[in-house]
Write a protein that holds these residues in place. Sequence first.
Motif, short mmCIF file in Angstrom:
data_model
loop_
_atom_site.label_atom_id
_atom_site.label_comp_id
_atom_site.label_asym_id
_atom_site.label_seq_id
_atom_site.Cartn_x
_atom_site.Cartn_y
_atom_site.Cartn_z
N TYR A 1 5.98 -5.72 6.00
CA TYR A 1 4.56 -5.46 6.29
C TYR A 1 4.11 -6.43 7.38
O TYR A 1 3.67 -7.56 7.12
CB TYR A 1 3.71 -5.60 5.01
CG TYR A 1 2.31 -5.06 5.20
CD1 TYR A 1 2.07 -3.68 5.21
CD2 TYR A 1 1.24 -5.92 5.39
CE1 TYR A 1 0.79 -3.18 5.41
CE2 TYR A 1 -0.05 -5.43 5.59
CZ TYR A 1 -0.26 -4.05 5.59
OH TYR A 1 -1.53 -3.56 5.80
N GLY B 1 -7.77 -7.06 9.92
CA GLY B 1 -6.83 -6.54 8.93
C GLY B 1 -6.44 -5.09 9.12
O GLY B 1 -5.71 -4.54 8.30
N ASN C 1 -7.89 2.83 7.46
CA ASN C 1 -7.99 3.59 6.21
C ASN C 1 -9.17 4.56 6.21
O ASN C 1 -9.40 5.26 5.22
CB ASN C 1 -8.06 2.64 5.01
CG ASN C 1 -6.83 1.76 4.88
OD1 ASN C 1 -6.92 0.55 4.78
ND2 ASN C 1 -5.63 2.35 4.91
N TYR D 1 5.39 0.56 4.73
CA TYR D 1 4.66 1.20 3.63
C TYR D 1 5.60 1.66 2.51
O TYR D 1 5.18 2.36 1.59
CB TYR D 1 3.82 2.36 4.18
CG TYR D 1 2.67 1.82 5.00
CD1 TYR D 1 1.44 1.58 4.42
CD2 TYR D 1 2.85 1.47 6.34
CE1 TYR D 1 0.39 1.03 5.15
CE2 TYR D 1 1.82 0.92 7.09
CZ TYR D 1 0.60 0.69 6.48
OH TYR D 1 -0.44 0.14 7.20
N GLU E 1 -3.59 7.76 0.16
CA GLU E 1 -4.11 6.94 1.28
C GLU E 1 -3.63 7.48 2.62
O GLU E 1 -2.52 7.98 2.74
CB GLU E 1 -3.62 5.49 1.14
CG GLU E 1 -4.23 4.55 2.19
CD GLU E 1 -3.75 3.10 2.06
OE1 GLU E 1 -4.60 2.22 1.92
OE2 GLU E 1 -2.52 2.87 2.10
N SER F 1 -3.34 5.76 6.55
CA SER F 1 -3.50 4.53 7.33
C SER F 1 -3.26 4.92 8.79
O SER F 1 -2.11 5.07 9.22
CB SER F 1 -2.51 3.47 6.83
OG SER F 1 -2.81 2.23 7.41
C1 AVI Z 1 -5.94 -2.42 3.55
N1 AVI Z 1 -5.18 -1.62 4.50
C2 AVI Z 1 -5.38 -2.09 5.88
C3 AVI Z 1 -3.75 -1.48 4.18
C4 AVI Z 1 -3.05 -0.60 5.25
O1 AVI Z 1 -2.09 -1.09 5.84
O2 AVI Z 1 -3.48 0.53 5.47
C5 AVI Z 1 -3.54 -0.88 2.79
C6 AVI Z 1 -2.09 -0.70 2.45
N2 AVI Z 1 -1.59 0.37 1.90
C7 AVI Z 1 -0.30 0.19 1.73
N3 AVI Z 1 0.05 -0.96 2.19
C8 AVI Z 1 -1.07 -1.58 2.65
#
Ligand code: AVI
Length: 318
Positions: free
Chosen positions: A53, A161, A166, A205, A279, A281
């Motif tokens: 990440y 961040g 999102n 991810y 989600e 992203s």
């Molecule tokens: C909070 N947000 C910026 C993270 C992203 O990378 O979209 C949430 C996340 N979902 C999975 N890993 C991190």
Amino acid sequence: MLQFIQGPALQEADWASEAAEGLLRPRAAVSPKFFYDALGSRLFDAITELDEYYPTRTEAALMRRHGPAIVQAVRAALGPGCTLVDLGAGSCTKAAALFDALAPARYVAVDISVDHLRQALEPLQRQHPAIAMLGLGLDFSARLVLPPQAVAGRPLVFYPGSSIGNFEPEAALRLLREARALGPDAGLLIGVDRVKDAALLEAAYDDALGVTAAFNLNLLRHLNRRLGTDFDLRQWRHVARFDRAASRIEMHLEAREALCVRWPGAERRFEAGERIHTENSYKWQPGDFQALLHDAGFRDVRHWTDERGWFSVFLAHG
Ligand code: AVI
């Protein structure tokens, strides 16, 4: 002077009906806000430490390297004594790292619940007595408006961040417009994750340790508690794919077998392989994000990036 204000909080019944409505759609979907119960927030913190990440550490390195130039540009654009409005402030550490160089007159930390902010703001106020601080509980993803007493001097909205990723692009535009509307001279400092190789994105991810899988599956635990569903987590698996056409990572939970989920007053059957979308992203090309900032009403836009061109920090004002 330290103050706290809690805006209208979502009622328990609203959370439950929103989740139920999403589960009953032909293509089931549950809002990513259901990730963030106490365990989910801790799992997210763990994600930011994973080798795969890259966004958190890339943004931090970028801010260390270009911080002085960024602060100088902010001061040139907004003048001294701005109100720093920190969206999704959490532990407030990213904003606090700017205090010495930026010297804001006020700091407004915004998070969904004011209780999250108390622990962080009390020691911060003691360390920086010259900055007037306000902790504001607000779901700014629904609407960003600040109480009139929150802003004194030019507002600089700080949204690091890559959380803007999102938001669906239309919702991102709405939030940026609301940031622009905080004052005739409002500025914005925002972190944005960029389009890159699909393998790198998918690893970020879907990490080898399975922390992101746990983060995704924890949403079902949260629903079991909040909505009274009877999800068995072992029947689901984590899926993360980059959709290049839509320029987004999609996270889903996929049923490993045919099953039925029940909760008070309703149930939903899932076939094997059927998914719940949890989600998106979005990953942005810098030119497209710059165009979005212009659409939102900002005239002057600058941006900084890391040496690999993976992440961008934009300063917009005017
Ligand atoms: C909070 N947000 C910026 C993270 C992203 O990378 O979209 C949430 C996340 N979902 C999975 N890993 C991190």
